[in-house]
Design a protein around this motif. Structure first.
Motif, PDB file in Angstrom:
ATOM      1  N   THR A  16     -11.822 -11.256  43.019  1.00  0.00           N
ATOM      2  CA  THR A  16     -11.060 -10.905  41.830  1.00  0.00           C
ATOM      3  C   THR A  16     -10.187  -9.701  42.158  1.00  0.00           C
ATOM      4  O   THR A  16     -10.720  -8.611  42.422  1.00  0.00           O
ATOM      5  N   PRO A  17      -8.875  -9.856  42.189  1.00  0.00           N
ATOM      6  CA  PRO A  17      -8.007  -8.703  42.496  1.00  0.00           C
ATOM      7  C   PRO A  17      -8.135  -7.627  41.422  1.00  0.00           C
ATOM      8  O   PRO A  17      -8.476  -7.901  40.260  1.00  0.00           O
ATOM      9  N   GLY A  18      -7.843  -6.400  41.803  1.00  0.00           N
ATOM     10  CA  GLY A  18      -7.901  -5.282  40.875  1.00  0.00           C
ATOM     11  C   GLY A  18      -7.731  -3.975  41.602  1.00  0.00           C
ATOM     12  O   GLY A  18      -7.296  -3.938  42.759  1.00  0.00           O
ATOM     13  N   GLU A  19      -8.118  -2.909  40.935  1.00  0.00           N
ATOM     14  CA  GLU A  19      -7.970  -1.579  41.511  1.00  0.00           C
ATOM     15  C   GLU A  19      -8.969  -1.362  42.640  1.00  0.00           C
ATOM     16  O   GLU A  19     -10.072  -1.891  42.637  1.00  0.00           O
ATOM     17  N   ALA A  40     -22.637 -11.076  36.424  1.00  0.00           N
ATOM     18  CA  ALA A  40     -22.514  -9.987  35.458  1.00  0.00           C
ATOM     19  C   ALA A  40     -21.635  -8.873  36.008  1.00  0.00           C
ATOM     20  O   ALA A  40     -20.786  -8.320  35.285  1.00  0.00           O
ATOM     21  N   LEU A  41     -21.821  -8.544  37.275  1.00  0.00           N
ATOM     22  CA  LEU A  41     -20.993  -7.495  37.874  1.00  0.00           C
ATOM     23  C   LEU A  41     -19.537  -7.929  37.979  1.00  0.00           C
ATOM     24  O   LEU A  41     -18.627  -7.114  37.805  1.00  0.00           O
ATOM     25  N   GLU A  42     -19.321  -9.203  38.252  1.00  0.00           N
ATOM     26  CA  GLU A  42     -17.946  -9.699  38.305  1.00  0.00           C
ATOM     27  C   GLU A  42     -17.268  -9.543  36.945  1.00  0.00           C
ATOM     28  O   GLU A  42     -16.114  -9.088  36.865  1.00  0.00           O
ATOM     29  N   ALA A  43     -17.971  -9.893  35.878  1.00  0.00           N
ATOM     30  CA  ALA A  43     -17.404  -9.748  34.536  1.00  0.00           C
ATOM     31  C   ALA A  43     -17.152  -8.285  34.206  1.00  0.00           C
ATOM     32  O   ALA A  43     -16.125  -7.929  33.603  1.00  0.00           O
ATOM     33  N   ALA A  47     -13.446  -6.618  33.534  1.00  0.00           N
ATOM     34  CA  ALA A  47     -13.164  -5.923  32.280  1.00  0.00           C
ATOM     35  C   ALA A  47     -12.547  -4.551  32.507  1.00  0.00           C
ATOM     36  O   ALA A  47     -11.755  -4.084  31.691  1.00  0.00           O
ATOM     37  N   ARG A  48     -12.896  -3.909  33.619  1.00  0.00           N
ATOM     38  CA  ARG A  48     -12.324  -2.589  33.887  1.00  0.00           C
ATOM     39  C   ARG A  48     -11.193  -2.636  34.910  1.00  0.00           C
ATOM     40  O   ARG A  48     -10.682  -1.605  35.325  1.00  0.00           O
ATOM     41  N   GLY A  49     -10.822  -3.851  35.338  1.00  0.00           N
ATOM     42  CA  GLY A  49      -9.703  -3.989  36.254  1.00  0.00           C
ATOM     43  C   GLY A  49     -10.016  -3.601  37.680  1.00  0.00           C
ATOM     44  O   GLY A  49      -9.109  -3.260  38.451  1.00  0.00           O
ATOM     45  N   GLN A  50     -11.303  -3.682  38.057  1.00  0.00           N
ATOM     46  CA  GLN A  50     -11.730  -3.295  39.407  1.00  0.00           C
ATOM     47  C   GLN A  50     -11.760  -4.527  40.312  1.00  0.00           C
ATOM     48  O   GLN A  50     -12.232  -5.595  39.902  1.00  0.00           O
ATOM     49  N   ALA A  81     -17.011 -10.545  57.839  1.00  0.00           N
ATOM     50  CA  ALA A  81     -15.837 -11.415  57.988  1.00  0.00           C
ATOM     51  C   ALA A  81     -15.143 -11.642  56.653  1.00  0.00           C
ATOM     52  O   ALA A  81     -13.911 -11.583  56.556  1.00  0.00           O
ATOM     53  N   VAL A  82     -15.927 -11.895  55.605  1.00  0.00           N
ATOM     54  CA  VAL A  82     -15.327 -12.135  54.296  1.00  0.00           C
ATOM     55  C   VAL A  82     -14.701 -10.858  53.755  1.00  0.00           C
ATOM     56  O   VAL A  82     -13.590 -10.874  53.214  1.00  0.00           O
ATOM     57  N   ILE A  83     -15.393  -9.739  53.900  1.00  0.00           N
ATOM     58  CA  ILE A  83     -14.835  -8.465  53.442  1.00  0.00           C
ATOM     59  C   ILE A  83     -13.512  -8.181  54.139  1.00  0.00           C
ATOM     60  O   ILE A  83     -12.508  -7.838  53.498  1.00  0.00           O
ATOM     61  N   ALA A  84     -13.483  -8.339  55.459  1.00  0.00           N
ATOM     62  CA  ALA A  84     -12.265  -8.047  56.220  1.00  0.00           C
ATOM     63  C   ALA A  84     -11.117  -8.971  55.827  1.00  0.00           C
ATOM     64  O   ALA A  84      -9.944  -8.585  55.901  1.00  0.00           O
ATOM     65  N   HIS A  85     -11.451 -10.186  55.402  1.00  0.00           N
ATOM     66  CA  HIS A  85     -10.418 -11.155  55.037  1.00  0.00           C
ATOM     67  C   HIS A  85      -9.690 -10.752  53.759  1.00  0.00           C
ATOM     68  O   HIS A  85      -8.486 -11.036  53.617  1.00  0.00           O
ATOM     69  N   GLU A  86     -10.390 -10.112  52.824  1.00  0.00           N
ATOM     70  CA  GLU A  86      -9.804  -9.823  51.512  1.00  0.00           C
ATOM     71  C   GLU A  86      -9.546  -8.339  51.241  1.00  0.00           C
ATOM     72  O   GLU A  86      -8.742  -8.011  50.380  1.00  0.00           O
TER      73      GLU A  86
END
Length: 247
Positions: A16-19, A40-43, A47-50, A81-86
């Protein structure tokens, strides 16, 4: 669902893109990114744009590969690998159970990638201090002769513990050598956790080195740590870490 390839194995994730800094959820042993805490953390982050990232290790969830072929090192490499990709900037890692061990490994081996850390019932070194330490002689013989042993689980089918998982895990232990955590760090632990003893949380707190490390114990909380009040505590802990990250 987005996928990336690591050494021929497709890894599933949701970003989820954000700040910045992005919050990254790292799940537990044989869990997946559709769990209560991850969603839950994703939601909360949305909600806070993170910015927020959740993922499935190989052999877990919607990723390719088989669980029995996995190891702590492989799942650690999957997460990296996933972290580095995004994500290009340092992130806040939120590690649940085995994900706590993987988060600690990333923080130790790639400190420039980590801006903050939250663990939930962290299980560092559990292959050695949990499974191997609890095996009787017959199980240890079976592990070495057959290469695997089935262990009952409270979460469904028995877990198949492989010789490879145990032996490779010994190369990834984090409680036998210095563990510097110079970033804001919060450890959360339930006192009624039947899978990760409370004593492990105290050992981790005593072992880790850093200027801003706190352990919060929740009386009566079990390993799932997914009740509404517990989810709210996770969210507050992540928010506190984000607020304390130096600009």
């Amino acid at each position: 669902m987005p996928m990336i390839d690591r050494d021929g194995t497709p890894l599933a994730y949701e970003f989820t893109p954000g700040e910045a800094p992005a919050v990254v959820f790292l799940g537990g042993f044989k869990s997946d990114m559709q769990g209560t805490k991850a969603l839950a953390l994703e939601a909360w982050a949305r909600a806070r744009g993170q910015a927020f990232l959740r993922l499935d290790y190989s052999g877990h969830g919607q990723s390719g590969g088989t669980f029995e072929a996995g190891s702590i090192g492989a799942w650690y490499a999957d997460a990296l690998a996933v972290i580095a990709h995004e994500i290009t900037q340092p992130c806040v890692l939120v590690g649940s159970s085995m994900g706590g061990w993987i988060a600690l490994l990333i923080a130790r081996e790639h400190p420039s990638r980590v801006a903050g850390l939250v663990t939930i019932a962290a299980a560092p070194d559990f292959t050695e201090d949990g499974y191997w330490a609890s095996f009787d002689e017959a199980q240890r013989v079976a592990l070495f002769e057959a290469g695997r042993v089935a262990v009952p689980s409270d979460y469904g089918e028995p877990y198949v513990i492989t010789k490879h998982l145990i032996e490779e895990g010994r190369e990834r232990l984090v409680l036998r050598s210095p563990l510097p955590l110079p970033v804001p760090t919060r450890f959360l632990q339930g006192t009624a956790d039947a899978d990760v003893p409370e004593a492990w949380a105290h050992r981790l707190l005593a072992h880790a080195e850093g200027p801003d490390i706190r352990l919060t114990l929740v009386k009566g909380a079990d390993h799932r740590f997914s009740e509404p009040d517990q989810i709210a505590l996770i969210e507050r802990s992540v928010e506190e870490v984000l607020d304390r990250i130096a600009p």
